[in-house]
Design an enzyme around this catalytic site. Structure first.
Site, PDB file in Angstrom:
ATOM      1  N   GLU A 244       0.850  -1.194   0.000  1.00  0.00           N
ATOM      2  CA  GLU A 244       0.000   0.000   0.000  1.00  0.00           C
ATOM      3  C   GLU A 244       0.879   1.235   0.000  1.00  0.00           C
ATOM      4  OE1 GLU A 244      -2.972   2.546  -0.197  1.00  0.00           O
ATOM      5  OE2 GLU A 244      -3.053   0.417  -0.632  1.00  0.00           O
ATOM      6  N   GLU A 384      14.071   7.893  10.180  1.00  0.00           N
ATOM      7  CA  GLU A 384      15.449   7.402  10.253  1.00  0.00           C
ATOM      8  C   GLU A 384      15.579   6.059   9.535  1.00  0.00           C
ATOM      9  OE1 GLU A 384      13.776   8.613  12.976  1.00  0.00           O
ATOM     10  OE2 GLU A 384      14.829  10.534  12.924  1.00  0.00           O
TER      11      GLU A 384
END
Lengths: 400, 356
Positions: A244, A384
């Protein structure tokens, strides 16, 4: 190069716009506009309206009852829906579990679970993160031990979004403690009414209850609820995470948010003039709008690639990082725009609080939203982690 | 040049820090945050007893401090512990305005912790502008509306600005005064405020003007900057601890260079914030005070946002939960930008003042 929608796409856009104008209940749109928590009933009502039109499972193949929309159609819907203040479609059953069952589930599982997602019989939530397994998801510890025709599940999941409304949870569990981290994980469907399942609320910093802890104590789960093969769950989870990918940038949300900021800034007074005419504030708004315009095109480029059958890889990570930064910047502008009125705690959690705070901008709890949306750069693989993926693929020699 | 605190201020800092560390932990604070009044009368009484409130006033006023550095010391510690009690509005602003008006007996009650005050100056469409007052005073009766008035419900007296002809003056209004309506609500970062409406409400002129308000506003800026600095110190310390203890991928996350460098940036910026507070406190009564104060408030606003957002980001989900101390601290830091002029307001003010 052609930056315009095709005549068919334009017709589709008009159709979506009309549908939203006709069918989106006003009370629900008001709640979305003012960032008021939706009730379970609100969300179910909206799902039923979409399902009635055949537009609930937008990315599912027709054989499973889906709309089979192209990536561009989905983008058009997302943009129009955000503009009309429609609630987002709750993704856990429709966008996450559905595609996994369609690809890896047994015929029995597909026949049983998929129709129940569409008609709202089941409300699914996601059991992935654990207190010690966030960014490092593969270190998860929730255990499932085989006992005849059942697994016995013990452990704890966390950050379970809308788990308080769910009757079913799809979980990653460890079925082989000796295997290497990713190799001992299985994908299990668990009925939350089973004895030993406990849901505990987590209240977020803006006072909202949207996530939960889910605890499992000797929970017996039928082996029939294992999706695919034992110890192959990591593969399915990765498929789910990469499947998705449109809408990741949140372009529609950002566009709607920017509109709100401008509306507030036209009303708010600054030294006797509307705030929007203040050069510093106007510059901040313009800067993020310029970024958003470029990202909207980046988003469309990636969608076009996906429509041509290319799986988005790095681009998905890039969209997530840039999209979250832009949305958070817009939230920051909204809280600046309302000035001292950012301070009241307009939470549903405080009874009657909303009635007592005369909000001169009709802006809703914009400061609460600013804090709440710090999650955008944390969940679903933090920024990150996304940067790590980009770096690994582009600089380890392992990439294309 | 000497950047050390005087012996008295060092003692005040040590005493207050120790007291808050022992008495104002996360559990206690969450209890206060969830209470109806939004603050603890016990904590208030103890702050008075420790001399914390007295430190905000000069000896002439009956206190034993009152200078910029006294105020900075007190508020840095209150900020460090995330204290939500309305020391800034009730004691510092309210008390110093009454002191300026020569209300010695009332100031004595403030210092003793017996009297609560509220200062109502801003109005719904004044934003941060100081001279935007539409509330009127006719024959000492006040009519108008005041916005987001801190501590209004608990205050015995409200100090309210109003326009008497072209002149902005300050009035003392009793909490039970006719035509006074107070609609209270909780605040996102703790404590309570209210919308205050006045309809032919009797007030006593304090003999103070907008200039007097501005002098107190400058002290409030020092206090707000110092409070935010204290909160930033807590946020950075907690983030440092977390980076060294939280393990993912088999090692403390602080050993990942991407996070280690960002932590280093926070520590660099924290020193900038500390210096900005020293500049504000040291120059608060100088002729060029406004330039220093605007520079400091702008810097604190910018760095505060960086620290709050980075501390949450580097913690991850845990910092998003209401009960976690950092969530409260981050809210205090961000909400400091919504008081006494935000980052942009003070940037513009700095530009205007440095061009003058």
């Amino acid at each position: 190069m052609d930056l315009s929608y095709s005549p068919e796409e334009q017709a589709f856009q008009a159709e979506v716009r009309q549908f939203l104008a006709d069918e989106l209940p006003g009370d629900i749109a008001d709640k979305v506009r003012l960032d008021t928590d939706l009730t379970k009933d609100d969300m179910e009502r909206w799902h039923a309206i979409l399902n009635n039109r055949g537009w609930l499972a937008q990315n599912w193949p027709a054989e499973f009852g889906g709309a089979e929309w192209s990536a561009v159609q989905r983008h058009i819907y997302d943009t129009e829906a955000a503009d009309a203040n429609a609630p987002r479609i709750v993704p856990f059953g429709l966008s996450m579990l559905g595609p996994v069952l369609q690809k890896f589930g047994s015929k029995e599982q597909q026949d049983h679970w998929l129709p129940r997602i569409l008609d709202g019989t089941d409300w699914w939530c996601q059991g992935y993160s654990e207190p010690g397994a966030g960014s490092d998801l593969a270190s998860l510890k929730t255990k499932a031990v085989r006992d005849g025709d059942h697994y016995i599940v013990n452990g704890q999941k966390t950050w379970t979004t809308l788990g308080q409304f769910a009757n079913m949870i799809f979980c990653l569990v460890r079925t082989d403690a000796d295997a290497k981290q990713q190799e001992g994980i299985s994908f299990l469907l668990i009925d939350m009414d089973t004895p030993g399942v406990e849901v505990r609320p987590i209240i977020l910093l803006d006072g909202c209850h949207e996530v939960n802890e889910v605890w499992f104590t000797d929970v017996r789960v039928p082996v029939a609820n294992l999706v695919g093969e034992e110890n192959k769950g990591w593969t399915y989870a990765k498929y789910l995470l990469t499947h998705e990918r449109t809408g990741l940038g949140g372009v529609g949300f950002s566009q709607a948010g920017l509109k709100t900021v401008k509306r507030i800034a036209k009303t708010a007074n600054h030294n006797g003039k509307p705030l929007i005419e203040n050069p510093h504030f106007a510059a901040r708004v313009a800067q993020v709008e310029i970024d958003l315009r470029a990202m909207a095109t980046t988003n469309l480029r990636i969608i076009s690639q996906a429509a041509a059958g290319e799986a988005p890889g790095l681009e998905a990570s890039m969209l997530k990082v840039k999209g979250s930064i832009i949305r958070q910047e817009i939230n920051d502008l909204a809280r600046r725009a309302v000035g001292p009125y950012a301070m009241p705690f307009a939470s549903e959690a405080v009874e009657g609080a909303n009635d007592r705070i005369p909000d001169p901008f009709d802006a809703g709890p914009v400061a609460g939203q600013y804090f709440n949306n710090r999650k955008l750069s944390i969940f679903g693989g933090s920024n990150e982690i996304q940067r790590g993926i980009i770096a690994k693929v582009t600089m380890s020699g392992g990439g294309k | 040049m000497n950047f050390n605190l005087t012996e008295e201020r060092q003692m005040l800092q040590d005493t207050l820090r120790r007291y808050l560390r022992e008495q104002y932990g996360t559990a206690r604070r969450n209890e206060i945050l969830g209470s109806d009044t939004g603050f603890s009368p016990d904590i208030w009484a103890e702050l008075a007893e420790l001399g914390v409130l007295g430190a905000l006033f000069t000896e002439d006023m009956g206190g034993f401090g009152g200078a910029g550095f006294d105020i900075a010391v007190v508020f840095e510690e209150l900020g460090r512990a995330g204290v939500v009690e309305p020391v800034l509005d009730s004691a510092l602003m309210g008390g110093r305005l009454l002191a300026a008006a020569g209300k010695t007996d009332l100031v004595e009650q403030v210092i003793g912790g017996a009297l609560h005050l509220a200062v109502a100056h801003a109005e719904p469409d004044s934003r941060y502008d100081l001279d935007h007052v539409n509330t009127t005073a006719t024959d000492n009766t006040l009519t108008g509306r005041k916005a987001v008035v801190m501590n209004a419900e608990a205050a015995e007296h409200l100090i309210i600005s109003a326009k008497d002809g072209d002149r902005i003056a300050l009035y003392l209004v009793d909490k039970g005064a006719a035509g006074l309506d107070i609609q209270g609500y909780p605040l996102l970062a703790g404590g309570r405020a209210a919308e205050v409406t006045l309809e032919n409400t009797p007030g006593t002129p304090l003999g103070l003007t907008l200039g007097d308000y501005e002098a107190t506003w400058r002290l409030a800026l020092v206090a707000q900057c110092a409070e935010a600095l204290g909160a930033m110190e807590t946020a950075t310390a907690q983030t440092q601890d977390y980076l060294m203890t939280r393990k993912q991928f088999g090692r403390p996350i602080g050993t990942f260079q991407a996070l280690a460098h960002r932590m280093s940036d926070l520590l660099i910026e924290l020193e900038q914030a500390r210096s900005a507070v020293i500049n504000a406190a040291g120059h608060v009564t100088d002729t060029d005070a406004d330039l220093h104060l605007s520079a400091s408030k702008n810097l604190i606003g910018r760095i505060g946002r960086l620290v709050a957002e980075e501390a949450i980001q580097m913690h991850g989900g845990i910092a998003m939960t209401q009960e976690y101390e950092l969530a409260h601290i981050a809210k205090r830091i961000i909400m400091a930008d919504h008081r006494f002029g935000d980052t942009d307001y003070h940037l513009e003010r700095f530009i205007a003042l440095s061009a003058a």
